[in-house]
Design a protein around this motif. Structure first.
Motif, PDB file in Angstrom:
ATOM      1  N   CYS A  76     -20.314  40.502 -47.190  1.00 47.55           N
ATOM      2  CA  CYS A  76     -19.339  41.251 -46.392  1.00 47.55           C
ATOM      3  C   CYS A  76     -19.642  42.750 -46.424  1.00 47.55           C
ATOM      4  O   CYS A  76     -20.124  43.273 -47.426  1.00 47.55           O
ATOM      5  CB  CYS A  76     -17.930  41.039 -46.945  1.00 47.55           C
ATOM      6  SG  CYS A  76     -17.312  39.390 -46.686  1.00 47.55           S
ATOM      7  N   VAL A 135     -13.910  40.113 -44.990  1.00 50.29           N
ATOM      8  CA  VAL A 135     -13.515  39.156 -46.028  1.00 50.29           C
ATOM      9  C   VAL A 135     -14.163  37.799 -45.755  1.00 50.29           C
ATOM     10  O   VAL A 135     -14.303  37.392 -44.611  1.00 50.29           O
ATOM     11  CB  VAL A 135     -11.971  39.019 -46.048  1.00 50.29           C
ATOM     12  CG1 VAL A 135     -11.538  37.862 -46.926  1.00 50.29           C
ATOM     13  CG2 VAL A 135     -11.327  40.316 -46.540  1.00 50.29           C
ATOM     14  N   LYS A 175     -21.031  44.001 -50.097  1.00 47.23           N
ATOM     15  CA  LYS A 175     -20.284  43.925 -51.354  1.00 47.23           C
ATOM     16  C   LYS A 175     -21.160  43.420 -52.502  1.00 47.23           C
ATOM     17  O   LYS A 175     -22.312  43.039 -52.296  1.00 47.23           O
ATOM     18  CB  LYS A 175     -19.069  43.006 -51.154  1.00 47.23           C
ATOM     19  CG  LYS A 175     -18.054  43.561 -50.133  1.00 47.23           C
ATOM     20  CD  LYS A 175     -16.805  42.696 -50.040  1.00 47.23           C
ATOM     21  CE  LYS A 175     -15.788  43.297 -49.069  1.00 47.23           C
ATOM     22  NZ  LYS A 175     -14.543  42.468 -49.003  1.00 47.23           N
TER      23      LYS A 175
HETATM   24 ZN    ZN Z   1     -17.028  38.571 -48.791  1.00 46.90          ZN
END
Ligand code: ZN
Ligand code: ADP
Ligand code: MG
Length: 476
Positions: A26, A38, A21
């Motif tokens: 993640c 997450v 990300k």
């Molecule tokens: Zn994350």
């Protein structure tokens, strides 16, 4: 003839193909279990700090370079504040006053000819999560897997004057993103999304009309239809002496209409301010040089090369280069059998039709480029007829079988060998002395009769061109 001119500006969101990300480690993997990907950063826990993903910067800058933007050596992340359950931080980290790229352009071609569309800016930002409403559980759930997945937003100037131009622009942008290998360009799955800002004004008027922003456009067809509907709606309003209101409207694909989602009064005041958690991003010249040197051949350049190198028409070249995997398929087939125009022909007719029907992509075809090349070679060498080739194509596409093996199994091999066919020609002429005499007396129409007899004798396997040639010689 309408007295109104359409004005369109597009905002494109492209999901970047990074492994992780934008501000945490993640995974961006699609299809994971809800909330599997997450961590405290992307779930908005207090006290955490974002760390910018270098790949995101590289990809955003590469898109900027590809469409001739100025790349800002310094850019700034900003917080766009709003509340929504899929946005746990209460703000989206984006860029506002100083985006990474500005002042680019994209060249398009429509029925009206070539045109240059300005790109105002490209900025980096994070995606939000997803709310899932379950009637079964009588509850709503929040999946944060997509929260913090990197996006670039590409904002155009209000330069487009028709839905056709808007679609051409979108296709060009999508094609460049896919060529750069930074976005998979999938509109249905939402990795390539677009909002269309649409207004109308009387021809000759300089000031723009009030615009509506159209959302929920998840195919090129929807973009086209939504804009066409919206233009009609706005013209009707203006003609009736009513005002167009500035608002966000949702496209309803079933009805082919747009309806108001929220008006200006409900529009958010995002209270943008520079993100105190992220220092300004400063690009080093060496990185830019590196990224520039890594840019692949882009669609327009490849289109020109296909025309000059392979002698393709402009149309064929455009069709074959707009999808990167189609262009690669074509070149792989040509490398296996150097008949570019013949191969282009097969791709643009039967194979493109098949892809359009199944919604598949060239890269997924079971018929490999090498096997297509073999099929074309078999026809060119006279080993099979063009008709046989067309007949077995569906099976080749479906099973990925080897053309040569299939041709043999089906007994489609043509007899093109003159010495083998000569005996058949002689036999047919000897068996039909009356027709032969008539032919020689001037009934040249009997040529077709002889060809038919020979085809029958060879169970349709004779190469008609060779038969014709042999007959012409014998009947002279
Ligand atoms: Zn994350
Ligand atoms: P916002 O922040 O509300 O989205 P922007 O000024 O960033 O507004 O504009 C968004 C998009 O709307 C841009 O692509 C721009 O070209 C387009 N746009 C602006 N004004 C008009 C107009 N009057 N008609 C059509 N498009 C417009
Ligand atoms: Mg907007």
């Amino acid at each position: 003839m309408t007295r109104y001119e359409t004005v369109i500006g597009l905002e494109v969101h492209a999901q970047l193909k990074t492994k992780s990300k934008i501000f945490c480690a993640c995974s961006t993997q699609f299809g994971a279990d809800p909330n599997e990907n997450v961590c405290p950063v992307c779930s908005g826990m207090p006290g955490v700090l974002p760390v910018l993903n270098r790949k995101v910067v590289e990809y955003a800058a590469k898109m900027g370079l590809a469409i001739d933007c100025e790349i800002n050596r310094k850019s700034v992340f900003a917080r766009k504040n709003y509340f929504y359950p899929d946005l746990p931080k209460g703000y989206q980290t984006s860029q506002f006053e100083l985006p990474i790229c500005e002042h680019g352009h994209v060249d398009i071609v429509t029925g009206k000819g070539p045109k240059r569309i300005g790109v105002t800016r490209i900025h980096m930002e994070e995606d939000a999560g997803k709310n899932i409403h379950s009637a079964h559980d009588n509850a709503s759930f929040v999946d944060l897997n997509r929260a913090c997945v990197p996006l670039i937003e590409i904002v155009s100037e209000p330069d487009m004057r028709s839905a056709e131009e808007a679609v051409a622009y979108l296709k060009a942008i999508r094609s460049i993103l896919v060529y750069l290998d930074i976005c998979d360009g999938n509109m249905e799955e939402g990795s390539f999304r677009c909002d269309a800002n649409v207004s109308v004004r009387p021809f000759g008027q300089e000031a723009f009309g009030t615009r509506a922003e159209l959302k929920n456009l998840n195919s090129f067809k929807h973009v086209q239809k939504a804009i066409d509907y919206e233009v009609e709606r706005q013209i009707d309003l203006v003609e009736d002496g009513e005002a167009v209101v500035q608002e966000t409207r949702l496209y309803d694909a079933n009805k082919g209409t747009t309806h108001s989602m929220r008006g200006k009064e409900e529009a958010h005041d995002y209270r943008y301010f520079p993100c105190p958690d992220l220092v300004p991003l400063v690009l080093e010249e060496a990185w830019l040089d590196q990224w520039k040197s890594e840019l692949p051949e882009l669609p327009k350049a490849r289109e020109q090369r296909f025309i000059s190198q392979y002698g393709l028409s402009a149309d064929a070249s455009e069709v074959l280069t707009s999808e990167r995997d189609m262009a690669e398929y074509f070149e792989a087939a040509v490398a296996a059998f150097n008949e570019p125009k013949k191969i282009a022909n097969w791709l643009m007719t039967d194979i493109l039709r098949e892809l359009n029907q199944t919604g598949g992509r060239a890269a997924d075809l079971k018929l490999t480029p090498q096997n297509l090349a073999t099929l074309v070679r078999l026809v060119e060498q006279g080993a099979i007829s063009a008709k046989s080739a067309k007949d077995i194509l569906p099976e080749l596409l479906e099973t990925g079988a080897e053309p040569e093996a299939l041709v043999k199994a089906k007994g489609l091999v043509q007899i093109s060998d003159t010495s083998a066919l000569e005996a058949d020609v002689d036999a047919v002429l000897a068996e039909n002395p009356k027709e032969l005499a008539d032919y020689r007396a001037g009934k040249t129409k009997l040529m077709g009769f002889f060809v038919g007899q020979i085809m029958r004798r060879t169970k349709g396997q004779a190469n008609p061109a060779v038969v014709n040639q042999l007959l012409a010689e014998k009947l002279k």
